[in-house]
Scaffold this motif. Sequence first.
Motif, PDB file in Angstrom:
ATOM      1  N   ALA A 164       0.875  -1.179   0.104  1.00  0.00           N
ATOM      2  CA  ALA A 164      -0.049  -0.207  -0.102  1.00  0.00           C
ATOM      3  C   ALA A 164       0.896   1.229   0.059  1.00  0.00           C
ATOM      4  CB  ALA A 164      -0.896   0.087   1.278  1.00  0.00           C
ATOM      5  N   CYS A 165       2.048   1.383   0.537  1.00  0.00           N
ATOM      6  CA  CYS A 165       2.932   2.370   0.879  1.00  0.00           C
ATOM      7  C   CYS A 165       3.466   2.643  -0.423  1.00  0.00           C
ATOM      8  CB  CYS A 165       3.794   2.062   1.969  1.00  0.00           C
ATOM      9  SG  CYS A 165       3.315   2.115   3.430  1.00  0.00           S
ATOM     10  N   VAL A 166       3.845   1.681  -1.323  1.00  0.00           N
ATOM     11  CA  VAL A 166       4.759   1.749  -2.510  1.00  0.00           C
ATOM     12  C   VAL A 166       3.473   2.219  -3.502  1.00  0.00           C
ATOM     13  CG1 VAL A 166       5.734   0.641  -4.310  1.00  0.00           C
ATOM     14  CG2 VAL A 166       6.414   0.000  -1.948  1.00  0.00           C
ATOM     15  N   TRP A 167       2.474   1.925  -3.454  1.00  0.00           N
ATOM     16  CA  TRP A 167       1.141   2.261  -4.190  1.00  0.00           C
ATOM     17  C   TRP A 167       1.283   3.887  -3.993  1.00  0.00           C
ATOM     18  CZ3 TRP A 167      -0.476   0.738  -8.644  1.00  0.00           C
ATOM     19  CH2 TRP A 167      -2.005   1.310  -9.166  1.00  0.00           C
ATOM     20  N   LEU A 186      -7.499   4.197   0.869  1.00  0.00           N
ATOM     21  CA  LEU A 186      -7.742   3.875  -0.533  1.00  0.00           C
ATOM     22  C   LEU A 186      -6.426   2.934  -1.052  1.00  0.00           C
ATOM     23  CD1 LEU A 186      -8.487   7.164  -2.069  1.00  0.00           C
ATOM     24  CD2 LEU A 186      -9.972   5.074  -1.820  1.00  0.00           C
ATOM     25  N   ALA A 187      -5.243   3.123  -0.555  1.00  0.00           N
ATOM     26  CA  ALA A 187      -4.214   2.459  -0.991  1.00  0.00           C
ATOM     27  C   ALA A 187      -4.209   1.134  -0.463  1.00  0.00           C
ATOM     28  CB  ALA A 187      -2.909   2.993  -0.448  1.00  0.00           C
ATOM     29  N   ILE A 188      -4.634   0.694   0.675  1.00  0.00           N
ATOM     30  CA  ILE A 188      -4.498  -0.540   1.538  1.00  0.00           C
ATOM     31  C   ILE A 188      -6.021  -1.200   0.964  1.00  0.00           C
ATOM     32  CG2 ILE A 188      -5.989  -0.096   3.610  1.00  0.00           C
ATOM     33  CD1 ILE A 188      -2.802  -2.075   3.753  1.00  0.00           C
ATOM     34  N   TYR A 189      -7.029  -0.634   0.505  1.00  0.00           N
ATOM     35  CA  TYR A 189      -8.303  -1.288  -0.334  1.00  0.00           C
ATOM     36  C   TYR A 189      -7.766  -1.893  -1.465  1.00  0.00           C
ATOM     37  CZ  TYR A 189     -12.247  -0.959  -3.126  1.00  0.00           C
ATOM     38  OH  TYR A 189     -13.390  -1.382  -4.107  1.00  0.00           O
ATOM     39  N   TRP A 190      -6.952  -0.988  -2.227  1.00  0.00           N
ATOM     40  CA  TRP A 190      -6.639  -1.375  -3.503  1.00  0.00           C
ATOM     41  C   TRP A 190      -5.554  -2.767  -3.238  1.00  0.00           C
ATOM     42  CZ3 TRP A 190      -1.453  -2.003  -5.039  1.00  0.00           C
ATOM     43  CH2 TRP A 190      -1.244  -2.327  -6.607  1.00  0.00           C
ATOM     44  N   THR A 191      -4.639  -2.641  -2.143  1.00  0.00           N
ATOM     45  CA  THR A 191      -3.940  -3.627  -2.137  1.00  0.00           C
ATOM     46  C   THR A 191      -4.667  -4.914  -1.970  1.00  0.00           C
ATOM     47  OG1 THR A 191      -2.273  -2.260  -0.856  1.00  0.00           O
ATOM     48  CG2 THR A 191      -1.829  -4.626  -0.648  1.00  0.00           C
ATOM     49  N   VAL A 192      -5.496  -4.940  -0.907  1.00  0.00           N
ATOM     50  CA  VAL A 192      -6.219  -6.059  -0.471  1.00  0.00           C
ATOM     51  C   VAL A 192      -7.197  -6.704  -1.849  1.00  0.00           C
ATOM     52  CG1 VAL A 192      -7.830  -7.005   1.002  1.00  0.00           C
ATOM     53  CG2 VAL A 192      -6.337  -5.445   2.033  1.00  0.00           C
ATOM     54  N   THR A 193      -7.791  -5.701  -2.471  1.00  0.00           N
ATOM     55  CA  THR A 193      -8.591  -6.203  -3.660  1.00  0.00           C
ATOM     56  C   THR A 193      -7.618  -6.837  -4.789  1.00  0.00           C
ATOM     57  OG1 THR A 193      -8.690  -4.157  -4.484  1.00  0.00           O
ATOM     58  CG2 THR A 193     -10.653  -4.804  -3.313  1.00  0.00           C
ATOM     59  N   THR A 194      -6.560  -6.449  -4.763  1.00  0.00           N
ATOM     60  CA  THR A 194      -5.678  -6.634  -5.778  1.00  0.00           C
ATOM     61  C   THR A 194      -4.988  -8.367  -5.465  1.00  0.00           C
ATOM     62  OG1 THR A 194      -5.084  -4.516  -6.576  1.00  0.00           O
ATOM     63  CG2 THR A 194      -3.874  -6.323  -7.356  1.00  0.00           C
ATOM     64  N   VAL A 195      -4.367  -8.118  -4.142  1.00  0.00           N
ATOM     65  CA  VAL A 195      -3.777  -9.347  -3.526  1.00  0.00           C
ATOM     66  C   VAL A 195      -4.931 -10.553  -3.390  1.00  0.00           C
ATOM     67  CG1 VAL A 195      -2.701 -10.608  -1.591  1.00  0.00           C
ATOM     68  CG2 VAL A 195      -1.741  -8.219  -2.453  1.00  0.00           C
ATOM     69  N   THR A 197      -6.997 -11.075  -5.263  1.00  0.00           N
ATOM     70  CA  THR A 197      -7.738 -11.575  -6.745  1.00  0.00           C
ATOM     71  C   THR A 197      -9.076 -11.317  -6.861  1.00  0.00           C
ATOM     72  OG1 THR A 197      -8.236 -13.755  -6.396  1.00  0.00           O
ATOM     73  CG2 THR A 197      -5.981 -13.433  -7.113  1.00  0.00           C
ATOM     74  N   VAL A 198      -9.538 -10.193  -6.042  1.00  0.00           N
ATOM     75  CA  VAL A 198     -10.807  -9.701  -6.352  1.00  0.00           C
ATOM     76  C   VAL A 198     -10.848  -8.587  -7.593  1.00  0.00           C
ATOM     77  CG1 VAL A 198     -13.081  -8.471  -5.396  1.00  0.00           C
ATOM     78  CG2 VAL A 198     -11.603  -9.964  -3.880  1.00  0.00           C
ATOM     79  N   GLY A 199      -9.995  -7.672  -7.245  1.00  0.00           N
ATOM     80  CA  GLY A 199     -10.011  -6.508  -8.293  1.00  0.00           C
ATOM     81  C   GLY A 199     -11.181  -6.019  -8.955  1.00  0.00           C
ATOM     82  N   TYR A 200     -11.876  -5.182  -8.027  1.00  0.00           N
ATOM     83  CA  TYR A 200     -13.061  -4.575  -8.501  1.00  0.00           C
ATOM     84  C   TYR A 200     -12.683  -3.667  -9.793  1.00  0.00           C
ATOM     85  CZ  TYR A 200     -15.466  -5.795  -4.295  1.00  0.00           C
ATOM     86  OH  TYR A 200     -16.112  -6.757  -3.326  1.00  0.00           O
ATOM     87  N   GLY A 201     -11.633  -2.937  -9.685  1.00  0.00           N
ATOM     88  CA  GLY A 201     -11.107  -2.197 -10.939  1.00  0.00           C
ATOM     89  C   GLY A 201     -11.606  -0.651 -10.863  1.00  0.00           C
ATOM     90  N   ASP A 202     -12.036  -0.262  -9.429  1.00  0.00           N
ATOM     91  CA  ASP A 202     -12.286   1.106  -9.471  1.00  0.00           C
ATOM     92  C   ASP A 202     -11.096   2.007  -9.227  1.00  0.00           C
ATOM     93  OD1 ASP A 202     -11.880  -0.309  -7.056  1.00  0.00           O
ATOM     94  OD2 ASP A 202     -13.186   0.839  -5.617  1.00  0.00           O
ATOM     95  N   VAL A 217       2.277  -7.348  -8.254  1.00  0.00           N
ATOM     96  CA  VAL A 217       1.444  -7.597  -6.873  1.00  0.00           C
ATOM     97  C   VAL A 217       0.530  -8.664  -7.310  1.00  0.00           C
ATOM     98  CG1 VAL A 217      -0.397  -6.442  -5.379  1.00  0.00           C
ATOM     99  CG2 VAL A 217       1.495  -5.336  -5.978  1.00  0.00           C
ATOM    100  N   MET A 218      -0.267  -8.555  -8.571  1.00  0.00           N
ATOM    101  CA  MET A 218      -1.453  -9.685  -8.923  1.00  0.00           C
ATOM    102  C   MET A 218      -0.484 -10.930  -8.928  1.00  0.00           C
ATOM    103  SD  MET A 218      -3.831  -8.094 -11.508  1.00  0.00           S
ATOM    104  CE  MET A 218      -2.671  -7.465 -12.842  1.00  0.00           C
ATOM    105  N   ILE A 219       0.732 -11.095  -9.403  1.00  0.00           N
ATOM    106  CA  ILE A 219       1.189 -12.363  -9.461  1.00  0.00           C
ATOM    107  C   ILE A 219       1.750 -12.942  -7.969  1.00  0.00           C
ATOM    108  CG2 ILE A 219       3.602 -13.575  -9.954  1.00  0.00           C
ATOM    109  CD1 ILE A 219       3.806 -11.890 -12.367  1.00  0.00           C
ATOM    110  N   VAL A 220       2.177 -11.839  -7.199  1.00  0.00           N
ATOM    111  CA  VAL A 220       2.452 -12.345  -5.467  1.00  0.00           C
ATOM    112  C   VAL A 220       0.937 -12.717  -5.090  1.00  0.00           C
ATOM    113  CG1 VAL A 220       2.926 -11.325  -3.453  1.00  0.00           C
ATOM    114  CG2 VAL A 220       4.487 -10.488  -5.307  1.00  0.00           C
ATOM    115  N   GLY A 221       0.030 -11.889  -5.345  1.00  0.00           N
ATOM    116  CA  GLY A 221      -1.339 -12.032  -4.709  1.00  0.00           C
ATOM    117  C   GLY A 221      -1.704 -13.637  -5.369  1.00  0.00           C
ATOM    118  N   ALA A 222      -1.936 -14.044  -6.389  1.00  0.00           N
ATOM    119  CA  ALA A 222      -2.493 -15.052  -6.896  1.00  0.00           C
ATOM    120  C   ALA A 222      -1.475 -16.142  -6.247  1.00  0.00           C
ATOM    121  CB  ALA A 222      -2.206 -15.140  -8.666  1.00  0.00           C
ATOM    122  N   GLY A 223      -0.343 -15.886  -6.160  1.00  0.00           N
ATOM    123  CA  GLY A 223       0.773 -17.159  -5.605  1.00  0.00           C
ATOM    124  C   GLY A 223       0.300 -17.177  -4.246  1.00  0.00           C
TER     125      GLY A 223
END
Length: 452
Positions: A164-167, A186-195, A197-202, A217-223
């Motif tokens: 989230a901090c890097v984002w 907002l950043a942590i919300y983006w992180t959690v949705t991406t990690v 693999t929900v990814g609302y896309g907002d 992040v998506m690769i790390v998240g999926a893994g």
Amino acid sequence: MLLYPYNPKRELWDFIVLIFTIYVAIEIPYRIALGYSFDSWLYIVEIIITLLFTFDIFLNFNTAVKKGIKYITDKKDIAKIYQGRRLILDILATAPFFLAYSFVSTVATQTIPALRLLELNRLLKLHRLNHLLDIWRKKFQINPGTLRLINFVLLLALVSHWIACVWIMIGGVKTESKEFSEIYSLAIYWTVTTVATVGYGDITPQNFTQRYFTIMVMIVGAGSYGFVIGNISSLLASVDVVKAGYRKKLEEVSAFLNYRSIPPEMQRRVQEYYDHIWESRLGNDESTMLNEIPEPLKSDLALYMRQDLIKKVPFFVNAQENLLKDLVMLLQPMVYLPNSYVIKKGEAGSCMYIISSGQVDVVSEDEVTVYATLREGSFVGEMALVLDMPRTATVKTREYCDVYILEKNEFDKILIKYPDFAKHIQRITKERLEAMHPVLTIKQDDPISPES
Ligand code: CMP
């Protein structure tokens, strides 16, 4: 001055270092991401951390190091072990790099934001995190399964915080006219949705850097998501390994009983037996576990595990510790179902029993006369061994009974080694013999014999 790792003062110190290490792991990335100015309060904190980490290096040179089962106490040897990677990381984490940014800002006309990244040097102290946490694990004896779960959740939380901090740093969140807390949420919300693999896309990447960071992040998240799903059930199961083992055993037994078409009534009794075993804590085979442990520790552990039994037997409460230690190592736990025979009159006696829970009736062969009802803490089956004759009565359980068995040869050895215990057993035998044959009078000093 030489400290040992388990010294309370050293442990308190390690706790303080742990708190500050966690603090820097959370606060510094947050501070750099949001770019807030270096006020006097932050200066004070940074100076405290510098002094603290410096003193920590000094203490590490003066703390014994555990190697195998021994402690290395020679200062030169301690220094040799500490020097190298650990010392370099500690020195780098201690260095006051935070001064660079403020120094350059005062001498140069333009600030160089990238210089703030130097403040991240404190995070190098995280290499000690495992060691620092280890002390608390040992102190509080946390179950390894629970610990793995806690570690995993904490690691996930920390990594999400960093992402989230890097984002924020790479401009993933529009910061204009927004509070720090809103930007971070907002950043942590983006992180959690991406990690996750929900990814609302907002919130979406807007440039080259953000896009590549998102892919990463998506690769790390999926893994890690796969890892979480794959491991969470085993993690939860391993929180209580004993219970998980018990459940597995029950399932196996139940499957076997069904396979052999055992009638439901009999299945219920088997189930009841396993329930009892679990509740009385006799479920696990203590002897298998005890066998893996070296001798002195084994007898201490056995003594502790059979403490309940020792408290129930009046003679044991004041008995000498050596007798108890010898005895607990020889006792074999056993469970009897309600209305089952522990002893049958006339049989040869090969062991005696100490009742740990439940009640038994001592009855005549035809089960018409009840000589006595014995409860937890009583001995039974000692007469045949002391008098060297067949069993004098039948012993039948009234309910579930947990007993400990002592084999004849071990019993004989114990009687020879501990005369007080021998006298106690002989006294009980004499009383019981008299109760069974009231016409017989036995003089106190007579050696006991069946014919007397
Ligand atoms: P043993 O003869 O080996 O087997 C039967 C056991 O019943 C006996 O040892 C005693 O432990 C126990 N027993 C016999 N008579 C009595 C009694 N009167 N009161 C209590 N226990 C007895």
